[in-house]
Design a protein around this motif. Structure first.
Motif, PDB file in Angstrom:
ATOM      1  N   ARG A 144       7.451   5.666  -2.105  1.00  0.00           N
ATOM      2  CA  ARG A 144       6.597   6.723  -2.633  1.00  0.00           C
ATOM      3  C   ARG A 144       5.175   6.506  -2.128  1.00  0.00           C
ATOM      4  O   ARG A 144       4.662   5.392  -2.138  1.00  0.00           O
ATOM      5  CB  ARG A 144       6.590   6.709  -4.175  1.00  0.00           C
ATOM      6  CG  ARG A 144       7.926   6.971  -4.804  1.00  0.00           C
ATOM      7  CD  ARG A 144       8.478   8.335  -4.515  1.00  0.00           C
ATOM      8  NE  ARG A 144       7.618   9.398  -5.028  1.00  0.00           N
ATOM      9  CZ  ARG A 144       7.824  10.695  -4.760  1.00  0.00           C
ATOM     10  NH1 ARG A 144       8.816  11.069  -3.979  1.00  0.00           N
ATOM     11  NH2 ARG A 144       7.020  11.604  -5.266  1.00  0.00           N
ATOM     12  N   GLU A 145       4.563   7.573  -1.644  1.00  0.00           N
ATOM     13  CA  GLU A 145       3.184   7.494  -1.185  1.00  0.00           C
ATOM     14  C   GLU A 145       2.373   8.605  -1.831  1.00  0.00           C
ATOM     15  O   GLU A 145       2.918   9.582  -2.358  1.00  0.00           O
ATOM     16  CB  GLU A 145       3.118   7.575   0.341  1.00  0.00           C
ATOM     17  CG  GLU A 145       3.847   6.444   1.039  1.00  0.00           C
ATOM     18  CD  GLU A 145       3.090   5.900   2.239  1.00  0.00           C
ATOM     19  OE1 GLU A 145       2.064   6.490   2.612  1.00  0.00           O
ATOM     20  OE2 GLU A 145       3.543   4.878   2.800  1.00  0.00           O
ATOM     21  N   LEU A 146       1.059   8.431  -1.769  1.00  0.00           N
ATOM     22  CA  LEU A 146       0.139   9.388  -2.369  1.00  0.00           C
ATOM     23  C   LEU A 146      -0.714  10.003  -1.277  1.00  0.00           C
ATOM     24  O   LEU A 146      -1.420   9.299  -0.549  1.00  0.00           O
ATOM     25  CB  LEU A 146      -0.760   8.695  -3.398  1.00  0.00           C
ATOM     26  CG  LEU A 146      -1.763   9.593  -4.143  1.00  0.00           C
ATOM     27  CD1 LEU A 146      -1.017  10.533  -5.093  1.00  0.00           C
ATOM     28  CD2 LEU A 146      -2.771   8.742  -4.914  1.00  0.00           C
ATOM     29  N   GLN A 193      -4.496  15.401  -4.916  1.00  0.00           N
ATOM     30  CA  GLN A 193      -3.563  14.295  -4.758  1.00  0.00           C
ATOM     31  C   GLN A 193      -2.157  14.716  -5.149  1.00  0.00           C
ATOM     32  O   GLN A 193      -1.955  15.380  -6.173  1.00  0.00           O
ATOM     33  CB  GLN A 193      -3.994  13.103  -5.624  1.00  0.00           C
ATOM     34  CG  GLN A 193      -5.351  12.525  -5.226  1.00  0.00           C
ATOM     35  CD  GLN A 193      -5.735  11.326  -6.060  1.00  0.00           C
ATOM     36  OE1 GLN A 193      -5.495  11.302  -7.270  1.00  0.00           O
ATOM     37  NE2 GLN A 193      -6.326  10.322  -5.439  1.00  0.00           N
ATOM     38  N   GLU A 195       2.082  13.131  -4.844  1.00  0.00           N
ATOM     39  CA  GLU A 195       3.018  12.103  -4.400  1.00  0.00           C
ATOM     40  C   GLU A 195       4.132  12.722  -3.566  1.00  0.00           C
ATOM     41  O   GLU A 195       4.524  13.874  -3.777  1.00  0.00           O
ATOM     42  CB  GLU A 195       3.636  11.377  -5.601  1.00  0.00           C
ATOM     43  CG  GLU A 195       2.710  10.404  -6.288  1.00  0.00           C
ATOM     44  CD  GLU A 195       3.433   9.531  -7.302  1.00  0.00           C
ATOM     45  OE1 GLU A 195       4.657   9.292  -7.119  1.00  0.00           O
ATOM     46  OE2 GLU A 195       2.791   9.098  -8.275  1.00  0.00           O
ATOM     47  N   GLU A 231       0.227   3.814  -0.379  1.00  0.00           N
ATOM     48  CA  GLU A 231       1.438   3.472  -1.109  1.00  0.00           C
ATOM     49  C   GLU A 231       1.197   3.602  -2.617  1.00  0.00           C
ATOM     50  O   GLU A 231       0.120   3.296  -3.120  1.00  0.00           O
ATOM     51  CB  GLU A 231       1.879   2.038  -0.787  1.00  0.00           C
ATOM     52  CG  GLU A 231       2.378   1.870   0.647  1.00  0.00           C
ATOM     53  CD  GLU A 231       2.907   0.480   0.883  1.00  0.00           C
ATOM     54  OE1 GLU A 231       3.025  -0.307  -0.102  1.00  0.00           O
ATOM     55  OE2 GLU A 231       3.211   0.148   2.044  1.00  0.00           O
ATOM     56  N   VAL A 232       2.208   4.054  -3.308  1.00  0.00           N
ATOM     57  CA  VAL A 232       2.148   4.129  -4.763  1.00  0.00           C
ATOM     58  C   VAL A 232       2.824   2.879  -5.313  1.00  0.00           C
ATOM     59  O   VAL A 232       4.020   2.662  -5.123  1.00  0.00           O
ATOM     60  CB  VAL A 232       2.872   5.392  -5.285  1.00  0.00           C
ATOM     61  CG1 VAL A 232       2.874   5.402  -6.810  1.00  0.00           C
ATOM     62  CG2 VAL A 232       2.203   6.638  -4.740  1.00  0.00           C
TER      63      VAL A 232
END
Length: 238
Positions: A144-146, A193, A195, A231-232
């Protein structure tokens, strides 16, 4: 008093005619499929039928038609990354656009080729941020990325499709144009923002950057459209 009421009514009718003319001109420059989808959504809402946010995201944009897998993503990214604004202007696909850092590029300045590229870039953004196997998007997302976009408040509507999936935070610009033409320092911006799922080879991130580049070149029209992916990390609040 009767004369005043007449003046007000005449003014209202004149304003309505002007708004109708402006809307017609702007809508005439939009793709046919997009217009049909927007009309269908309005009618469905008028009937009180809620198709859900995810259906709106997928159906308004041509996500399924892309049949996006790893190989197809690479092909689309390579093509969109090669988009050059100067070449589009020279070819007549983009007509007398305002200088970067100025206002949005309106549909009247985009020819058919530029409009198609812009629609494809937005379709790709939808597919990468929201698409899954049910939508024809077959990517093995392993992390998961932001995504964080810095968008001038006046141009925020371009990214309205992010809707409830995005978090918006007010911010002031800090960038100063070396050429002195389009300072961002002190400007009203919004951090947007959202995800998304990333693949092991970071192909989704490359696709997002390629799509945003085209959206900026053909509509947003900023000197620099800031986008950052991070990265989350999982965390626990105690």
């Amino acid at each position: 008093m009767g004369q005043l009421a007449e003046i007000i009514e005449q003014t209202r009718q004149a304003a309505a005619r002007q708004v109708r003319a402006d809307l017609r001109e702007r809508l005439a420059g939009q793709p046919h499929d997009w217009l049909v989808d927007q009309l269908v959504d309005l009618l469905v809402a008028e009937l009180g039928l809620d198709t859900g946010a995810s259906a709106t995201v997928v159906d308004v944009h041509r996500v399924r038609a892309m049949r996006l897998d790893g190989q197809r993503l690479t092909e689309v990214v390579d093509r969109l990354s090669a988009v050059d604004r100067d070449h589009l202007v020279a070819a007549g696909a983009l007509v007398d656009p305002p200088a970067k850092g100025g206002p949005l590029i309106d549909p009247a300045r985009r020819g058919a080729a530029a409009e198609e590229l812009l629609c494809e870039a937005k379709d790709l953004l939808h597919a990468l941020l929201f698409g899954g196997p049910d939508d024809g998007v077959v990517l093995e997302r392993t992390a998961r990325e932001l995504l964080t976009l810095t968008v001038p408040v006046a141009k925020l509507g371009v990214f309205a499709f992010l809707g409830a999936a995005a978090t918006e935070i007010g911010a002031k610009g800090t960038w100063r144009d070396p050429g002195g033409a389009a300072h961002d320092s002190g400007a009203a911006n919004t951090l947007v923002q959202v995800e998304y799922g990333e693949t092991a080879d970071e192909g989704v991130g490359r696709g997002i950057i390629a799509a945003l580049k085209v959206v900026n070149e053909l509509e947003v029209n900023e000197q620099i459209l800031y986008a950052r992916m991070s990265e989350v990390e999982e965390s626990t609040l105690i």
